[in-house]
Motif scaffolding. Structure first.
Motif, mmCIF file in Angstrom:
data_model
loop_
_atom_site.group_PDB
_atom_site.id
_atom_site.type_symbol
_atom_site.label_atom_id
_atom_site.label_comp_id
_atom_site.label_asym_id
_atom_site.label_seq_id
_atom_site.Cartn_x
_atom_site.Cartn_y
_atom_site.Cartn_z
ATOM 1 N N PHE A 15 16.112 -51.199 -33.692
ATOM 2 C CA PHE A 15 15.704 -52.503 -34.225
ATOM 3 C C PHE A 15 14.683 -53.198 -33.337
ATOM 4 O O PHE A 15 13.861 -53.985 -33.827
ATOM 5 N N ARG A 16 14.688 -52.917 -32.030
ATOM 6 C CA ARG A 16 13.637 -53.439 -31.139
ATOM 7 C C ARG A 16 12.296 -52.831 -31.527
ATOM 8 O O ARG A 16 11.291 -53.532 -31.653
ATOM 9 N N LYS A 17 12.290 -51.523 -31.766
ATOM 10 C CA LYS A 17 11.044 -50.856 -32.162
ATOM 11 C C LYS A 17 10.586 -51.309 -33.546
ATOM 12 O O LYS A 17 9.384 -51.519 -33.771
ATOM 13 N N LEU A 18 11.521 -51.482 -34.450
ATOM 14 C CA LEU A 18 11.185 -51.977 -35.777
ATOM 15 C C LEU A 18 10.574 -53.375 -35.679
ATOM 16 O O LEU A 18 9.564 -53.676 -36.325
ATOM 17 N N LEU A 19 11.169 -54.221 -34.847
ATOM 18 C CA LEU A 19 10.627 -55.558 -34.647
ATOM 19 C C LEU A 19 9.228 -55.481 -34.037
ATOM 20 O O LEU A 19 8.336 -56.250 -34.414
ATOM 21 N N GLY A 20 9.034 -54.541 -33.118
ATOM 22 C CA GLY A 20 7.704 -54.353 -32.543
ATOM 23 C C GLY A 20 6.667 -54.038 -33.611
ATOM 24 O O GLY A 20 5.586 -54.627 -33.643
ATOM 25 N N LEU A 21 7.002 -53.112 -34.506
ATOM 26 C CA LEU A 21 6.085 -52.790 -35.604
ATOM 27 C C LEU A 21 5.888 -53.986 -36.516
ATOM 28 O O LEU A 21 4.768 -54.248 -36.985
ATOM 29 N N ALA A 86 11.787 -64.745 -28.495
ATOM 30 C CA ALA A 86 12.662 -65.735 -29.138
ATOM 31 C C ALA A 86 12.103 -67.149 -28.943
ATOM 32 O O ALA A 86 12.100 -67.958 -29.878
ATOM 33 N N VAL A 87 11.610 -67.430 -27.748
ATOM 34 C CA VAL A 87 10.990 -68.736 -27.495
ATOM 35 C C VAL A 87 9.748 -68.905 -28.373
ATOM 36 O O VAL A 87 9.523 -69.976 -28.950
ATOM 37 N N PHE A 88 8.957 -67.859 -28.510
ATOM 38 C CA PHE A 88 7.778 -67.894 -29.381
ATOM 39 C C PHE A 88 8.186 -68.242 -30.810
ATOM 40 O O PHE A 88 7.554 -69.084 -31.459
ATOM 41 N N TYR A 89 9.252 -67.611 -31.302
ATOM 42 C CA TYR A 89 9.728 -67.911 -32.656
ATOM 43 C C TYR A 89 10.141 -69.377 -32.783
ATOM 44 O O TYR A 89 9.925 -69.994 -33.831
ATOM 45 N N LEU A 119 12.735 -71.132 -44.188
ATOM 46 C CA LEU A 119 13.172 -71.758 -42.936
ATOM 47 C C LEU A 119 14.407 -71.090 -42.356
ATOM 48 O O LEU A 119 14.593 -71.071 -41.138
ATOM 49 N N PHE A 120 15.244 -70.532 -43.211
ATOM 50 C CA PHE A 120 16.490 -69.928 -42.736
ATOM 51 C C PHE A 120 16.289 -68.535 -42.146
ATOM 52 O O PHE A 120 17.211 -67.979 -41.557
ATOM 53 N N PHE A 121 15.089 -67.982 -42.274
ATOM 54 C CA PHE A 121 14.825 -66.668 -41.693
ATOM 55 C C PHE A 121 14.429 -66.751 -40.216
ATOM 56 O O PHE A 121 14.565 -65.775 -39.486
ATOM 57 N N ILE A 126 15.027 -65.029 -34.357
ATOM 58 C CA ILE A 126 15.383 -65.392 -32.977
ATOM 59 C C ILE A 126 16.569 -64.547 -32.513
ATOM 60 O O ILE A 126 16.531 -63.948 -31.427
ATOM 61 N N PHE A 127 17.603 -64.482 -33.335
ATOM 62 C CA PHE A 127 18.773 -63.672 -33.001
ATOM 63 C C PHE A 127 18.380 -62.205 -32.844
ATOM 64 O O PHE A 127 18.810 -61.534 -31.900
ATOM 65 N N TRP A 128 17.573 -61.684 -33.773
ATOM 66 C CA TRP A 128 17.148 -60.283 -33.745
ATOM 67 C C TRP A 128 16.453 -59.962 -32.427
ATOM 68 O O TRP A 128 16.746 -58.955 -31.784
ATOM 69 N N ALA A 129 15.507 -60.802 -32.029
ATOM 70 C CA ALA A 129 14.776 -60.549 -30.786
ATOM 71 C C ALA A 129 15.722 -60.504 -29.592
ATOM 72 O O ALA A 129 15.619 -59.622 -28.733
ATOM 73 N N LEU A 130 16.638 -61.450 -29.536
ATOM 74 C CA LEU A 130 17.567 -61.496 -28.408
ATOM 75 C C LEU A 130 18.548 -60.328 -28.437
ATOM 76 O O LEU A 130 18.787 -59.680 -27.409
ATOM 77 N N TRP A 131 19.117 -60.040 -29.600
ATOM 78 C CA TRP A 131 20.094 -58.957 -29.710
ATOM 79 C C TRP A 131 19.463 -57.596 -29.440
ATOM 80 O O TRP A 131 19.988 -56.808 -28.646
ATOM 81 N N ALA A 132 18.341 -57.305 -30.085
ATOM 82 C CA ALA A 132 17.730 -55.979 -29.966
ATOM 83 C C ALA A 132 17.238 -55.699 -28.546
ATOM 84 O O ALA A 132 17.122 -54.541 -28.151
#
Length: 148
Positions: A15-21, A86-89, A119-121, A126-132
């Motif tokens: 999921f980190r790599k997916l987020l990167g893409l 996450a801060v960027f988001y 707005l709810f996404f 933020i959670f995704w970036a921190l978790w992954a």
């Protein structure tokens, strides 16, 4: 507090790599075919001069590409990258709020309900970036000498 390397699971790494893409592709869109659409997300409390708004879109596109490449190419620094992403988001969230409150169409967000749903996404991202990137993994990974 020193941020050290953390161990992440295969799922987190995927999921980190997916987020990167997912950061690289919109970043390219900021610079090319979707520049006008991304102007819809520039907060209206910033100057609305088209040249300035275009600068904001281009700059944020470059930042997104840098985040995407970093998530893919710098796994040893994933924790730091995830926290900064996450801060960027959080920092770009006012643009989404502005799009909603000013009823600005863009990216198919052409109703108040669609803009509100968008707005709810942001908290999910933020959670995704921190978790992954392992920010929620063992607490001792945030101290000196532990984690890898």
């Amino acid at each position: 507090m020193k941020l050290t390397r953390v161990k992440t699971t295969r799922t987190q790494n995927f999921f980190r790599k997916l987020l990167g893409l997912m950061m690289i592709l919109p970043g390219i869109a900021h610079l090319t075919f979707a520049r006008k659409e991304f102007r819809a997300q520039v907060p209206r409390w910033l100057p609305t001069d088209p040249a300035f708004m275009d600068f904001v879109v281009l700059a944020s596109g470059l930042v997104e590409i840098a985040f995407g490449i970093s998530l893919l190419a710098l796994p040893k620094h994933k924790l730091k990258i995830g926290i900064v992403l996450a801060v960027f988001y959080v920092l770009i969230f006012p643009g989404n709020i502005s799009q909603y409150t000013n009823r600005i169409n863009g990216f198919g967000l052409d109703t108040d309900d669609k803009r509100l749903a968008r707005l709810f996404f942001q908290p999910v991202l933020i959670f995704w970036a921190l978790w992954a990137c392992g920010a929620f993994n063992k607490r001792e990974s945030l101290s000196t000498g532990h984690g890898s």
